[in-house]
Design a protein around this motif. Structure first.
Motif, PDB file in Angstrom:
ATOM      1  N   VAL A 114       0.812  -1.139   0.029  1.00 57.02           N
ATOM      2  CA  VAL A 114       0.103   0.139  -0.130  1.00 57.02           C
ATOM      3  C   VAL A 114       0.875   1.178  -0.029  1.00 57.02           C
ATOM      4  CG1 VAL A 114      -1.680   1.221   1.243  1.00 57.02           C
ATOM      5  CG2 VAL A 114      -2.184  -1.073   1.083  1.00 57.02           C
ATOM      6  N   ALA A 115       1.928   1.342   0.720  1.00 58.85           N
ATOM      7  CA  ALA A 115       2.954   2.464   0.755  1.00 58.85           C
ATOM      8  C   ALA A 115       3.565   2.715  -0.603  1.00 58.85           C
ATOM      9  CB  ALA A 115       3.892   2.100   1.871  1.00 58.85           C
ATOM     10  N   GLY A 116       3.932   1.516  -1.102  1.00 58.66           N
ATOM     11  CA  GLY A 116       4.292   1.620  -2.549  1.00 58.66           C
ATOM     12  C   GLY A 116       3.598   2.230  -3.481  1.00 58.66           C
ATOM     13  N   ALA A 117       2.352   1.805  -3.572  1.00 57.44           N
ATOM     14  CA  ALA A 117       1.329   2.252  -4.606  1.00 57.44           C
ATOM     15  C   ALA A 117       0.979   3.587  -4.204  1.00 57.44           C
ATOM     16  CB  ALA A 117       0.157   1.183  -4.254  1.00 57.44           C
ATOM     17  N   ILE A 118       0.712   4.106  -2.903  1.00 53.95           N
ATOM     18  CA  ILE A 118       0.744   5.614  -2.531  1.00 53.95           C
ATOM     19  C   ILE A 118       1.817   6.380  -3.070  1.00 53.95           C
ATOM     20  CG2 ILE A 118       0.510   7.031  -0.914  1.00 53.95           C
ATOM     21  CD1 ILE A 118      -1.102   4.969   0.831  1.00 53.95           C
ATOM     22  N   ILE A 119       3.119   5.838  -2.933  1.00 54.48           N
ATOM     23  CA  ILE A 119       4.293   6.791  -3.399  1.00 54.48           C
ATOM     24  C   ILE A 119       4.137   6.806  -5.061  1.00 54.48           C
ATOM     25  CG2 ILE A 119       6.712   6.838  -3.875  1.00 54.48           C
ATOM     26  CD1 ILE A 119       6.701   5.467  -1.066  1.00 54.48           C
ATOM     27  N   VAL A 120       3.877   5.677  -5.835  1.00 56.06           N
ATOM     28  CA  VAL A 120       3.730   5.656  -7.235  1.00 56.06           C
ATOM     29  C   VAL A 120       2.614   6.457  -7.571  1.00 56.06           C
ATOM     30  CG1 VAL A 120       2.859   4.399  -9.141  1.00 56.06           C
ATOM     31  CG2 VAL A 120       4.797   3.397  -7.799  1.00 56.06           C
ATOM     32  N   LEU A 121       1.371   6.528  -6.673  1.00 54.80           N
ATOM     33  CA  LEU A 121       0.130   7.247  -7.434  1.00 54.80           C
ATOM     34  C   LEU A 121       0.665   9.068  -7.307  1.00 54.80           C
ATOM     35  CD1 LEU A 121      -2.683   7.491  -7.989  1.00 54.80           C
ATOM     36  CD2 LEU A 121      -3.440   7.352  -5.668  1.00 54.80           C
ATOM     37  N   ILE A 122       1.227   9.181  -5.968  1.00 50.02           N
ATOM     38  CA  ILE A 122       1.485  10.583  -5.848  1.00 50.02           C
ATOM     39  C   ILE A 122       2.526  11.114  -6.754  1.00 50.02           C
ATOM     40  CG2 ILE A 122       2.882  12.217  -4.134  1.00 50.02           C
ATOM     41  CD1 ILE A 122       1.736  10.608  -1.926  1.00 50.02           C
ATOM     42  N   GLY A 123       3.577  10.192  -6.996  1.00 55.21           N
ATOM     43  CA  GLY A 123       4.436  10.483  -8.183  1.00 55.21           C
ATOM     44  C   GLY A 123       3.737  10.801  -9.470  1.00 55.21           C
ATOM     45  N   ALA A 124       2.847  10.061  -9.953  1.00 55.50           N
ATOM     46  CA  ALA A 124       2.038  10.265 -10.990  1.00 55.50           C
ATOM     47  C   ALA A 124       1.265  11.344 -11.153  1.00 55.50           C
ATOM     48  CB  ALA A 124       1.263   8.819 -11.475  1.00 55.50           C
ATOM     49  N   LEU A 125       0.525  11.643 -10.111  1.00 53.91           N
ATOM     50  CA  LEU A 125      -0.349  12.659 -10.089  1.00 53.91           C
ATOM     51  C   LEU A 125       0.526  14.012 -10.080  1.00 53.91           C
ATOM     52  CD1 LEU A 125      -2.978  11.428  -7.419  1.00 53.91           C
ATOM     53  CD2 LEU A 125      -3.072  11.464 -10.036  1.00 53.91           C
ATOM     54  N   THR A 126       1.561  14.021  -9.480  1.00 52.28           N
ATOM     55  CA  THR A 126       2.535  15.056  -9.521  1.00 52.28           C
ATOM     56  C   THR A 126       3.519  15.354 -10.515  1.00 52.28           C
ATOM     57  OG1 THR A 126       4.166  14.422  -8.162  1.00 52.28           O
ATOM     58  CG2 THR A 126       2.258  15.397  -7.196  1.00 52.28           C
ATOM     59  N   ARG A 127       3.299  14.498 -11.419  1.00 50.45           N
ATOM     60  CA  ARG A 127       4.299  14.364 -12.719  1.00 50.45           C
ATOM     61  C   ARG A 127       5.601  14.232 -12.223  1.00 50.45           C
ATOM     62  NH1 ARG A 127       0.997  15.917 -17.500  1.00 50.45           N
ATOM     63  NH2 ARG A 127      -1.211  16.220 -16.625  1.00 50.45           N
ATOM     64  N   SER A 128       6.142  13.732 -11.265  1.00 54.25           N
ATOM     65  CA  SER A 128       7.314  13.566 -10.785  1.00 54.25           C
ATOM     66  C   SER A 128       7.900  12.316 -11.239  1.00 54.25           C
ATOM     67  CB  SER A 128       7.363  13.751  -9.042  1.00 54.25           C
ATOM     68  OG  SER A 128       8.696  13.559  -8.533  1.00 54.25           O
ATOM     69  N   GLY A 129       8.664  12.163 -12.242  1.00 52.95           N
ATOM     70  CA  GLY A 129       9.445  10.861 -12.621  1.00 52.95           C
ATOM     71  C   GLY A 129      10.220  10.227 -11.414  1.00 52.95           C
ATOM     72  N   PRO A 130      10.867  11.000 -10.944  1.00 50.48           N
ATOM     73  CA  PRO A 130      11.849  10.369  -9.577  1.00 50.48           C
ATOM     74  C   PRO A 130      11.067   9.818  -8.582  1.00 50.48           C
ATOM     75  CG  PRO A 130      12.830  12.485 -10.248  1.00 50.48           C
ATOM     76  CD  PRO A 130      11.569  12.338 -11.068  1.00 50.48           C
ATOM     77  N   LEU A 131      10.051  10.527  -8.243  1.00 46.36           N
ATOM     78  CA  LEU A 131       9.161   9.874  -6.938  1.00 46.36           C
ATOM     79  C   LEU A 131       8.497   8.651  -7.616  1.00 46.36           C
ATOM     80  CD1 LEU A 131       8.280  10.296  -4.265  1.00 46.36           C
ATOM     81  CD2 LEU A 131       6.324  11.605  -5.064  1.00 46.36           C
ATOM     82  N   THR A 132       7.929   8.661  -8.776  1.00 47.53           N
ATOM     83  CA  THR A 132       7.479   7.530  -9.480  1.00 47.53           C
ATOM     84  C   THR A 132       8.192   6.409  -9.392  1.00 47.53           C
ATOM     85  OG1 THR A 132       6.054   8.942 -10.738  1.00 47.53           O
ATOM     86  CG2 THR A 132       6.139   6.795 -11.241  1.00 47.53           C
ATOM     87  N   LEU A 133       9.655   6.342 -10.000  1.00 48.39           N
ATOM     88  CA  LEU A 133      10.658   5.632  -9.827  1.00 48.39           C
ATOM     89  C   LEU A 133      10.929   4.992  -8.501  1.00 48.39           C
ATOM     90  CD1 LEU A 133      13.292   6.747 -12.498  1.00 48.39           C
ATOM     91  CD2 LEU A 133      12.080   4.910 -12.618  1.00 48.39           C
ATOM     92  N   VAL A 134      10.893   5.787  -7.649  1.00 47.06           N
ATOM     93  CA  VAL A 134      11.235   5.308  -6.353  1.00 47.06           C
ATOM     94  C   VAL A 134      10.011   4.234  -5.623  1.00 47.06           C
ATOM     95  CG1 VAL A 134      11.262   6.046  -3.640  1.00 47.06           C
ATOM     96  CG2 VAL A 134      12.535   7.086  -5.408  1.00 47.06           C
ATOM     97  N   GLY A 135       8.701   4.794  -5.980  1.00 50.12           N
ATOM     98  CA  GLY A 135       7.741   3.839  -5.823  1.00 50.12           C
ATOM     99  C   GLY A 135       7.605   2.642  -6.335  1.00 50.12           C
ATOM    100  N   GLY A 136       7.822   2.525  -7.541  1.00 49.28           N
ATOM    101  CA  GLY A 136       8.157   1.656  -8.531  1.00 49.28           C
ATOM    102  C   GLY A 136       9.106   0.573  -8.016  1.00 49.28           C
ATOM    103  N   GLY A 137      10.402   1.247  -7.633  1.00 50.31           N
ATOM    104  CA  GLY A 137      11.403   0.361  -6.988  1.00 50.31           C
ATOM    105  C   GLY A 137      11.155  -0.354  -5.785  1.00 50.31           C
ATOM    106  N   PHE A 138      10.257   0.561  -5.140  1.00 47.90           N
ATOM    107  CA  PHE A 138       9.767  -0.335  -3.820  1.00 47.90           C
ATOM    108  C   PHE A 138       9.025  -1.487  -4.042  1.00 47.90           C
ATOM    109  CE2 PHE A 138       7.164   0.124   0.247  1.00 47.90           C
ATOM    110  CZ  PHE A 138       8.215  -0.053   1.099  1.00 47.90           C
ATOM    111  N   LEU A 139       7.955  -1.105  -4.702  1.00 48.32           N
ATOM    112  CA  LEU A 139       7.059  -2.421  -5.385  1.00 48.32           C
ATOM    113  C   LEU A 139       7.919  -3.523  -5.876  1.00 48.32           C
ATOM    114  CD1 LEU A 139       3.906  -0.490  -6.671  1.00 48.32           C
ATOM    115  CD2 LEU A 139       4.271  -1.770  -4.436  1.00 48.32           C
TER     116      LEU A 139
END
Length: 80
Positions: free
Chosen positions: A13-38
């Motif tokens: 759930v934490a990883g999915a939230i990080i990916v979602l926040i990264g995607a919604l804010t159009r932040s590539g690095p944050l999305t990568l971190v969430g994806g890496g976590f998952l």
């Protein structure tokens, strides 16, 4: 429910939230971190039939995911 199962659910759930926040804010690095976590969590679960401790499987999974994130960040930086 076992403690390790609950922990994995919280991690997912934490990883999915990080990916979602990264995607919604159009932040590539944050999305990568969430994806890496998952990805690390998935690799740890994929290695479960091989046996070994959860610590060893988690270490292997998260090291591979960290390499993925670092390469992704370098490519993101070069593409920008």
């Amino acid at each position: 429910m076992a403690a390790s199962t609950l922990l994995q659910l919280v991690e997912a759930v934490a990883g999915a939230i990080i990916v979602l926040i990264g995607a919604l804010t159009r932040s590539g690095p944050l999305t990568l971190v969430g994806g890496g976590f998952l990805m690390g969590l998935a690799i740890a679960n994929i290695l479960a039939p091989e046996g070994g401790s959860i610590y060893r499987r988690s270490f292997i999974g998260y090291v591979i995911a960290a390499v993925f994130v670092l390469v992704g960040l370098i490519l993101y930086h070069l593409a920008a």
